[in-house]
Write a protein that holds these residues in place. Sequence first.
Motif, PDB file in Angstrom:
ATOM      1  N   SER A  86       0.814  -1.223   0.000  1.00 45.50           N
ATOM      2  CA  SER A  86       0.000   0.000   0.000  1.00 45.50           C
ATOM      3  C   SER A  86       0.843   1.267   0.000  1.00 45.50           C
ATOM      4  O   SER A  86       0.367   2.322  -0.371  1.00 45.50           O
ATOM      5  CB  SER A  86      -0.918   0.025   1.223  1.00 45.50           C
ATOM      6  OG  SER A  86      -0.146   0.216   2.402  1.00 45.50           O
ATOM      7  N   ASP A 140      -2.774  -2.651   2.584  1.00 49.83           N
ATOM      8  CA  ASP A 140      -3.640  -3.397   1.672  1.00 49.83           C
ATOM      9  C   ASP A 140      -3.112  -4.804   1.457  1.00 49.83           C
ATOM     10  O   ASP A 140      -1.911  -5.011   1.298  1.00 49.83           O
ATOM     11  CB  ASP A 140      -3.707  -2.715   0.301  1.00 49.83           C
ATOM     12  CG  ASP A 140      -4.322  -1.331   0.343  1.00 49.83           C
ATOM     13  OD1 ASP A 140      -5.261  -1.133   1.129  1.00 49.83           O
ATOM     14  OD2 ASP A 140      -3.850  -0.457  -0.399  1.00 49.83           O
ATOM     15  N   GLN A 162      -8.377  -3.816   2.914  1.00 49.97           N
ATOM     16  CA  GLN A 162      -7.589  -2.965   3.791  1.00 49.97           C
ATOM     17  C   GLN A 162      -7.479  -3.597   5.175  1.00 49.97           C
ATOM     18  O   GLN A 162      -8.412  -4.245   5.646  1.00 49.97           O
ATOM     19  CB  GLN A 162      -8.202  -1.578   3.900  1.00 49.97           C
ATOM     20  CG  GLN A 162      -8.096  -0.791   2.615  1.00 49.97           C
ATOM     21  CD  GLN A 162      -8.549   0.644   2.778  1.00 49.97           C
ATOM     22  OE1 GLN A 162      -9.383   0.952   3.607  1.00 49.97           O
ATOM     23  NE2 GLN A 162      -7.978   1.521   1.970  1.00 49.97           N
TER      24      GLN A 162
END
Length: 160
Positions: free
Chosen positions: A80, A87, A96
Amino acid sequence: MNLLRICALVLLALAGAIPRALPARADDDHRGAWCRLDVLSVNFGQYNVFSAFNATATGAVSYYCSQSTPITITLSTGRSHSYSARDMYFGRSRLQYNLYQDASGSTVWGDGSDGSQPMTISNPPAQTYVRLPVYGILPARQTQAKAGRYFDRIVATIQF
């Protein structure tokens, strides 16, 4: 200052995966100090996208240092590139989650940027194996998720 990095997996396995411990060791020839770092993956198991409750899981970062010298343990952002929300991916599908130093989820475990905090231990015990829990929280109702094995790669780093 010495750095030791080890890659760990954060898993969401709809079929269930087995957590693994991944060891690594770094030496500092100048002082004779060394540290070993082991990581036990965070495995959320099956995730119900319709549940009103967050999914939680616990992994661990363990260390053993030859001398009592201050240490700092950081965790990377993973794919992420952000600590505000990490993520996990299954193909292009994303979930998430985040990793915390506390079970309540108030302190994001990171490197000190983007609202995260590293784990700093000023006087760790010498020649003692210490296990630190890593708390994972996967927010509820991520209904866009497709069935599959989601994962992220997190790098744990110990500085001493």
